[in-house]
Scaffold this motif. Structure first.
Motif, PDB file in Angstrom:
ATOM      1  N   ALA A 242      45.738  48.997  40.872  1.00 23.48           N
ATOM      2  CA  ALA A 242      44.385  49.117  41.425  1.00 23.48           C
ATOM      3  C   ALA A 242      43.480  49.805  40.410  1.00 23.48           C
ATOM      4  O   ALA A 242      43.927  50.614  39.594  1.00 23.48           O
ATOM      5  CB  ALA A 242      44.415  49.909  42.732  1.00 23.48           C
ATOM      6  N   GLY A 243      42.209  49.452  40.457  1.00 25.07           N
ATOM      7  CA  GLY A 243      41.255  50.068  39.544  1.00 25.07           C
ATOM      8  C   GLY A 243      39.994  49.246  39.432  1.00 25.07           C
ATOM      9  O   GLY A 243      39.764  48.302  40.188  1.00 25.07           O
ATOM     10  N   ALA A 263      39.328  46.236  42.076  1.00 27.10           N
ATOM     11  CA  ALA A 263      40.440  45.301  42.223  1.00 27.10           C
ATOM     12  C   ALA A 263      41.670  46.027  42.749  1.00 27.10           C
ATOM     13  O   ALA A 263      41.969  47.157  42.334  1.00 27.10           O
ATOM     14  CB  ALA A 263      40.760  44.648  40.884  1.00 27.10           C
ATOM     15  N   VAL A 264      42.388  45.345  43.641  1.00 30.03           N
ATOM     16  CA  VAL A 264      43.618  45.899  44.208  1.00 30.03           C
ATOM     17  C   VAL A 264      44.671  44.814  44.215  1.00 30.03           C
ATOM     18  O   VAL A 264      44.356  43.616  44.286  1.00 30.03           O
ATOM     19  CB  VAL A 264      43.394  46.431  45.640  1.00 30.03           C
ATOM     20  N   PRO A 265      45.956  45.172  44.127  1.00 28.45           N
ATOM     21  CA  PRO A 265      47.017  44.149  44.113  1.00 28.45           C
ATOM     22  C   PRO A 265      47.068  43.405  45.440  1.00 28.45           C
ATOM     23  O   PRO A 265      46.777  43.969  46.499  1.00 28.45           O
ATOM     24  CB  PRO A 265      48.286  44.968  43.867  1.00 28.45           C
ATOM     25  N   GLY A 266      47.434  42.139  45.362  1.00 32.70           N
ATOM     26  CA  GLY A 266      47.540  41.326  46.564  1.00 32.70           C
ATOM     27  C   GLY A 266      46.244  40.667  46.977  1.00 32.70           C
ATOM     28  O   GLY A 266      46.231  39.829  47.881  1.00 32.70           O
ATOM     29  N   HIS A 267      45.150  41.011  46.326  1.00 34.60           N
ATOM     30  CA  HIS A 267      43.843  40.428  46.637  1.00 34.60           C
ATOM     31  C   HIS A 267      43.145  40.085  45.329  1.00 34.60           C
ATOM     32  O   HIS A 267      43.009  40.936  44.443  1.00 34.60           O
ATOM     33  CB  HIS A 267      42.983  41.393  47.451  1.00 34.60           C
ATOM     34  N   GLU A 268      42.685  38.857  45.196  1.00 36.70           N
ATOM     35  CA  GLU A 268      41.979  38.459  43.982  1.00 36.70           C
ATOM     36  C   GLU A 268      40.561  38.999  43.990  1.00 36.70           C
ATOM     37  O   GLU A 268      39.860  38.964  45.010  1.00 36.70           O
ATOM     38  CB  GLU A 268      41.951  36.935  43.858  1.00 36.70           C
ATOM     39  N   ALA A 269      40.162  39.531  42.847  1.00 31.03           N
ATOM     40  CA  ALA A 269      38.797  40.050  42.694  1.00 31.03           C
ATOM     41  C   ALA A 269      37.885  38.919  42.243  1.00 31.03           C
ATOM     42  O   ALA A 269      38.276  38.042  41.467  1.00 31.03           O
ATOM     43  CB  ALA A 269      38.780  41.182  41.676  1.00 31.03           C
ATOM     44  N   LEU A 293      37.930  40.847  29.447  1.00 31.59           N
ATOM     45  CA  LEU A 293      38.241  41.572  30.671  1.00 31.59           C
ATOM     46  C   LEU A 293      38.865  42.912  30.330  1.00 31.59           C
ATOM     47  O   LEU A 293      39.701  43.005  29.422  1.00 31.59           O
ATOM     48  CB  LEU A 293      39.219  40.772  31.538  1.00 31.59           C
ATOM     49  N   SER A 294      38.451  43.941  31.053  1.00 31.17           N
ATOM     50  CA  SER A 294      39.043  45.278  30.928  1.00 31.17           C
ATOM     51  C   SER A 294      39.489  45.728  32.306  1.00 31.17           C
ATOM     52  O   SER A 294      38.740  45.618  33.286  1.00 31.17           O
ATOM     53  CB  SER A 294      38.024  46.276  30.370  1.00 31.17           C
ATOM     54  N   PHE A 295      40.724  46.231  32.363  1.00 31.14           N
ATOM     55  CA  PHE A 295      41.262  46.750  33.614  1.00 31.14           C
ATOM     56  C   PHE A 295      42.172  47.914  33.262  1.00 31.14           C
ATOM     57  O   PHE A 295      43.306  47.715  32.806  1.00 31.14           O
ATOM     58  CB  PHE A 295      42.022  45.659  34.362  1.00 31.14           C
ATOM     59  N   GLY A 296      41.679  49.132  33.392  1.00 28.75           N
ATOM     60  CA  GLY A 296      42.430  50.283  32.921  1.00 28.75           C
ATOM     61  C   GLY A 296      42.661  50.173  31.427  1.00 28.75           C
ATOM     62  O   GLY A 296      41.718  49.997  30.645  1.00 28.75           O
TER      63      GLY A 296
END
Length: 614
Positions: A242-243, A263-269, A293-296
């Motif tokens: 998540a992040g 964004a969280v796991p199990g759900h597409e952003a 794309l940047s995620f953490g």
């Protein structure tokens, strides 16, 4: 009127068990000689790329093992103690460049093994192991631990193998089962007894193997949906962890749009980036935007192109293919995607580029990727070089029924509109009665649409080819439209049209070229999706003494003259409503000598003449 003489000349023959002459392409010649000056390959996943990745291509070992029930044994088998021999991956053991020269039989399992040094991982890092394609079903082990299994020979898959790693050397192994045409699975043009339109069957690893180290919190999937008419790019992103997810769109290094989402796991952003008046992609100007794309701690690179494709009526009410709102006549070539040294595996990325550029220089603007999903690098090259791609779904099903899928539709054109593909009897006639095959076809169709959906070069889908394995094409057409409303659909290329889709694709090898009346309620573009097939065997550049084609030229001058005549005939039908054509074919393949290029890609048969550049 049917050309009976041409029909008889092209009648399928019983395969001759004659060894193929060893032929090497210029790129395969360098590989076989051990030369090191081949340019490094680009990222194997160009639309979901990270800077650091490690290829596991090269020296492996393989072993062939008899199994009493190979169809189930691949899930529970253990590696053999002996019988191991060297193999060069990613070439299948049947391909000359593998160094093996051995065909896997349906009663056998094919084992692979190699060791690799795993990098040191921190507590929040993972190692993902990627296989771009393995034909057909496989179980993957790391240090004897099963890490994943996969069924399907044409789509990539990966596994998080972190928990199976150990310090130092790690042992990677695969157990593969492939029944080839003894089964009903998707297999395209492969056959254990090659000959005519059927090519050498191959098995096992046939595309890249690689790994990458990624953060535990990372981007796991990316769908790109450029909408030029709305002036925006829509991204659908899956994540692990998540992040905050950030996306940036760059045009030649300059940031033009930015968006963020939680964004969280199990759900597409879902991220929407505003791009007013985007620079459109087209063959003469294949403009691409970079996506970051940047995620953490995770950083992912991708790209996209803005373009629209549709079928719309011209001023006279004739349905035409329109790219970015302008009529575009499709000048295509059938691309079987085979090579004498690598079979389904191109010997290098430069070999892909050679074919694309050769086709463009001959005046064509499209390749029909025929019943085969190529390496992702191929589509990326087409994106960059401005080559349109019409993508076929991979064919499969039970034994090929010559009467229903060859003789009857060739002799009796009236049968095209009278043959249904719905119901149990129809499925049996068209070799589609195996429920496992129908399930695999649907899953692979959806997987192909998802895999290639971000490539602007791909402008259309062909669902079934010449009736083989065809079933419920109307429902399949609706499903593909729901998955991807941005591309054209040809539900049945060749014979048994069910009056659905955006394109009516007919095959015409044996009749005068013409545009036939379409009885579908919805206007569709009329495309001659296969024709031509003139054969010429270039001395010292053929695999066999026998040759197969739909007509024969005595020499290069006659070949060039006849091919040019056919292309001119097709082009002249634009006024009668023709929206495009696909000439057969790009290169010779084994016994087929009807290519515009020789099988080894060393001779362009049209050098003496050809179509004028588009």
């Amino acid at each position: 009127m049917l050309d009976i003489k041409r029909v008889l000349k092209s009648k399928p023959r019983k395969p001759e068990h004659t060894a193929l002459r060893t032929m090497l392409t210029p790129w395969g010649e360098k590989i076989a000689a051990g030369e090191k000056d081949l340019p490094p390959a680009s990222h194997p996943s160009p639309q979901l790329a990270r800077d650091a990745w490690t290829s596991l291509n090269g020296a492996w070992e393989c072993a062939f093992v008899f199994a009493h029930d190979a169809a189930t044994a691949w899930r529970r088998a253990t590696p053999p103690y002996g019988g191991w021999q060297p193999i060069r991956v990613p070439f299948s053991p049947e391909a000359p460049l593998s160094g093996v020269g051995r065909q896997l039989q349906p009663s056998e399992l094919l084992w692979y093994r190699r060791s690799f040094e795993a990098p040191a991982l921190s507590a929040d890092e993972r190692l993902l192991l990627h296989f771009e394609a393995v034909d057909w079903a496989c179980q993957v082990f790391v240090n004897g631990v099963p890490v994943c299994e996969h069924v399907g020979g044409y789509l990539p898959f990966c596994a998080d193998v972190t928990s199976a790693l150990r310090a130092g050397a790690n042992q990677l192994a695969l157990c593969v089962f492939d029944p080839s045409d003894a089964g009903a699975q998707l297999r395209g043009k492969q056959r254990l007894e090659r000959g005519g339109i059927w090519y050498t069957a191959q098995s096992g690893i046939w595309q890249d193997v690689w790994y990458e180290v990624v953060p535990a919190a990372r981007v796991s999937s990316l769908s790109l949906d450029p909408r030029p008419e709305e002036g925006r790019l829509v991204l659908t992103v899956g994540v692990e962890g998540a992040g905050v997810l950030e996306a940036r769109l760059l045009d030649e290094g300059r940031m033009v749009a930015r968006a963020t989402a939680r964004a969280v796991p199990g759900h597409e952003a879902r991220l929407v980036l505003a791009v007013p008046d985007p620079h459109l992609w087209r063959p003469s100007d294949p403009h691409l935007y970079d996506v970051e794309l940047s995620f953490g701690a995770d950083r992912v690179r991708s790209y996209c192109g803005f373009r629209t494709v549709e079928v719309a009526a011209d001023e006279a009410g004739v349905p035409r293919v329109r790219l970015n709102g302008k009529t575009l006549f499709l000048r295509g070539v059938l691309d079987q995607g085979y090579w004498p040294d690598g079979l389904m595996t191109a010997p290098s990325e430069a070999a892909f580029a050679h074919d694309i550029l050769a086709v463009r220089e001959m005046g064509f603007n499209m390749l029909r990727a025929h019943v085969k999903v190529e390496s992702r690098r191929f589509y990326a090259l087409c994106d960059r070089l401005g080559m349109l791609v019409w993508q076929d779904m991979v064919s499969g099903g039970g034994a090929y029924g010559a009467w229903q899928t060859s003789y009857k539709p060739t002799l009796l054109r009236a049968s095209w509109g009278l043959t249904t593909d719905e119901g149990t009897r129809a499925a049996r006639r068209l070799s589609a009665d195996d429920p496992g095959y129908r399930r695999e076809w649907r899953e692979a169709c959806a997987g192909t649409v998802a895999l290639l959906g971000g490539h602007p070069c791909v402008v259309g889908w062909t669902l079934f080819n010449e009736g083989w394995g065809q079933f419920d094409s109307r429902a399949a057409c609706d499903d593909v439209r729901a998955m991807d409303p941005t591309r054209l659909v040809c539900a049945a290329s060749g014979w048994y049209d069910r009056c659905c889709g955006d394109v009516r694709g007919v095959h015409n090898y044996f009749r005068p070229l013409e545009v036939w009346r379409d009885v579908a309620a919805r206007p569709r573009a009329f495309v001659i999706s296969e024709f031509g097939g003139v054969s010429w065997s270039v001395p010292d550049h053929v695999s066999l003494r026998t040759a197969y084609g739909y007509d024969t030229a005595k020499d290069g001058e006659a070949f060039s003259r006849e091919v040019t005549r056919l292309l001119d005939q097709a082009l002249a039908l634009r006024g009668a409503g023709l929206a495009g054509y696909v000439y057969t074919q790009l290169s010779d393949v084994e016994e087929e000598t009807n290519g515009l290029l020789t099988y080894d890609r060393r001779v362009n048969k049209l050098e003496a003449g050809g179509p004028e550049p588009a």
